[in-house]
Design an enzyme around this catalytic site. Structure first.
Site, short mmCIF file in Angstrom:
data_model
loop_
_atom_site.label_atom_id
_atom_site.label_comp_id
_atom_site.label_asym_id
_atom_site.label_seq_id
_atom_site.Cartn_x
_atom_site.Cartn_y
_atom_site.Cartn_z
N TYR A 135 -8.50 -2.49 11.61
CA TYR A 135 -7.15 -3.03 11.48
C TYR A 135 -6.96 -4.21 12.43
O TYR A 135 -6.48 -5.27 12.03
CB TYR A 135 -6.11 -1.93 11.76
N HIS B 236 -6.67 -8.63 11.74
CA HIS B 236 -5.53 -9.42 12.21
C HIS B 236 -5.93 -10.52 13.20
O HIS B 236 -5.08 -11.30 13.61
CB HIS B 236 -4.49 -8.51 12.86
N TYR C 249 6.47 -12.46 15.86
CA TYR C 249 6.03 -11.27 15.14
C TYR C 249 4.89 -10.61 15.91
O TYR C 249 3.88 -11.25 16.20
CB TYR C 249 5.56 -11.69 13.75
N TRP D 255 -2.92 -9.67 0.62
CA TRP D 255 -3.08 -9.02 1.94
C TRP D 255 -2.91 -7.51 1.82
O TRP D 255 -3.69 -6.75 2.38
CB TRP D 255 -2.08 -9.61 2.93
N TRP D 256 -1.88 -7.08 1.10
CA TRP D 256 -1.68 -5.63 0.92
C TRP D 256 -2.91 -4.98 0.29
O TRP D 256 -3.34 -3.92 0.72
CB TRP D 256 -0.47 -5.37 0.04
#
Length: 104
Positions: free
Chosen positions: A18, A22, A41, A76-77
């Site tokens: 994960y 990113h 963010y 992306w999802w």
């Protein structure tokens, strides 16, 4: 700015993956977020629970919501669905948090 916070989670054993996905985030996705009024963010991981805490400042709720309709967001999802709990449309399962305190 509108402050938003939410929680998600990452599947057991996928924490490093994960984070790797990113760093760096896709350039096109980052630009889409910025183009939709997203600022400041951050996503934090609680290593004990695998819970992710997201915080973001946005300019407008409608612009924030419209990100989900972009091709890059949906791509992306799909890219992330195998490493985190996801809805049938591949969006991450997420719960919005209500702000109860803030100080500048």
């Amino acid at each position: 700015m509108i402050r938003k916070a939410f929680i998600m989670s990452v599947n057991a054993g996928s924490e490093e993956e994960y984070e790797r996905r990113h760093n760096p985030i896709w350039t096109e996705l980052e630009q889409t977020l910025k183009d939709h009024g997203v600022h400041n963010y951050s996503i934090f991981l609680d290593a004990e629970t695998r819970q992710l805490f997201g915080f973001v400042e946005i300019e407008d709720e409608a612009r924030w919501a419209s990100i989900a309709q972009t091709d890059i967001c949906r791509k992306w999802w799909t890219h992330m669905k195998e490493i985190m709990p996801s809805n049938p449309d591949h969006s991450p399962i997420s719960r919005e948090l209500r702000e109860v305190f803030h100080i500048d």
